[in-house]
Every structure is written in structure tokens, then in C-alpha cells.
Motif scaffolding. Structure first.
Motif, PDB file in Angstrom:
ATOM      1  N   THR A  11      65.183  51.446  -3.271  1.00 53.62           N
ATOM      2  CA  THR A  11      65.635  52.554  -4.093  1.00 53.62           C
ATOM      3  C   THR A  11      65.131  52.314  -5.500  1.00 53.62           C
ATOM      4  N   THR A  87      64.289  63.361  -4.979  1.00 52.40           N
ATOM      5  CA  THR A  87      65.622  63.029  -5.457  1.00 52.40           C
ATOM      6  C   THR A  87      66.462  64.289  -5.502  1.00 52.40           C
ATOM      7  N   LYS A 122      68.121  58.191  -8.940  1.00 48.21           N
ATOM      8  CA  LYS A 122      67.668  57.292  -7.874  1.00 48.21           C
ATOM      9  C   LYS A 122      66.703  58.021  -6.944  1.00 48.21           C
ATOM     10  N   PRO A 124      64.719  57.286  -3.206  1.00 44.46           N
ATOM     11  CA  PRO A 124      64.450  56.421  -2.046  1.00 44.46           C
ATOM     12  C   PRO A 124      62.935  56.302  -1.827  1.00 44.46           C
TER      13      PRO A 124
END
Length: 180
Positions: A11, A87, A122, A124
Motif C-alpha cells: 500500500t 484510490t 492510500k 493499493p
């Protein structure tokens, strides 16, 4: 034939705001970021470019399985493959001031808005090393090891810099939950 892949997942967490584009969305083609169907997207080629730039600081020249140039003959496809990341965060506007090129000082009366993704957002991430693009086991282990080194020893420690430059909103980021 069996395909052999090494997968890295993590992440990406922004430590600062990240410039994503200008108000003119069509201008985002030259940015490592884009808005795709209204969703902020970190383009895989931009992430890979940042990783290759970091790797070149420590491993120069890079093995041909990672990054190639025309000095060695025909170009080869890189074994490093980076997927686009999205995101749920949304761009916000941040004010900017025009700079006089001649003096480097603020230009009076020149203001603009810049879209940024705020700090704390954040993303991924998923990277992979595709062993079908390496010549032999040694080259595969080297490509895999260099990527692991960049991610674990630099990006995880907060040395992941994304964006066009400090004046345009260089983003400081770090990795969490890195797995291989």
C-alpha cells in the motif's frame, strides 16, 4: 510451459499532497497520474519510472532485464511490470502563484489552481517480475532482488518520490504492508 512470476504487493501512502493534473484534464497525459472515468489513477509506467530511477542510484548500469538502452543492440522487454493503481480519494484544489522566469520571484497578479490528491491517501499497488523475459536464473534473481531492494529499503523507508518536480508538487510517499 509454466509462467513464473514474482509478485510484490503493498500500500502506497502519501506523506504529502500529490499533483495529479491541471484543471484541463487532457493535460494529464504527460503526468504519472491521470483521472480515468472520474477515478484518480497512478499510471503503472509512472510508478515503474520512479522505481527505475531509484534503482539506477545504486545499480548502474542496470541489468538489461530491468531497463535497456540502444547501446546494447536490440531493445528487450523489461521483466518489471507495474499495474496501474487507483484510490477512493478525490482531488482537491490548491492555490499556486506564478513565478517570473528571469528573477525566480513571484509574478504579481498571477495565480492559478492546481489539483492535488491530499496527504494520507492510500493506493493499493501490485508489481511483478515476469521471469519469461529474463535470459537465465541469475538474471531473474538479479531483477527480482533489485526491485525488492528498492521497495523494502527505500520506498518503505519514505524515499518514494512521485511527480514532475518540487515546484509542481513532488509527492513524498512510503510503502506499508509490503509482501513478496
Amino acid at each position: 510451459m509454466c509462467t513464473r512470476l514474482t509478485l510484490f504487493t503493498a500500500t502506497l501512502v502519501q506523506d504529502s499532497a500529490l499533483s495529479v493534473s491541471g484543471l484541463d484534464r487532457e493535460s494529464s497525459a504527460d503526468q504519472p497520474f491521470a483521472i480515468v472515468d472520474g477515478v484518480p489513477t497512478l499510471v503503472g509506467r509512472g510508478l515503474k519510472g520512479a522505481a527505475v530511477a531509484m534503482a539506477k542510484r545504486f545499480f548502474n548500469p542496470l541489468p538489461r532485464a530491468v531497463s535497456d538502452d540502444t547501446k546494447h543492440g536490440a531493445l528487450r522487454r523489461s521483466a518489471w511490470e507495474f499495474a496501474d493503481a487507483t484510490t477512493t480519494g478525490f482531488p482537491r484544489l490548491r492555490a499556486g502563484v506564478g513565478i517570473r522566469q528571469k528573477t525566480g520571484a513571484r509574478a504579481s497578479g498571477v495565480l492559478y489552481d492546481r489539483e492535488v490528491i491530499p496527504a494520507g491517501t492510500k493506493w493499493p499497488l501490485c508489481f511483478r517480475v515476469d521471469w519469461s523475459y529474463v535470459v537465465d536464473e541469475d538474471e531473474g534473481r538479479e531483477a527480482e532482488g533489485i526491485l525488492g531492494y528498492v521497495l523494502a529499503h527505500h520506498w518503505a523507508q519514505g524515499r518514494c518520490w512521485l511527480g514532475g518536480g518540487a515546484a509542481r508538487g513532488l509527492g513524498w510517499c512510503h510503502l506499508q504492508d509490503l509482501k513478496a
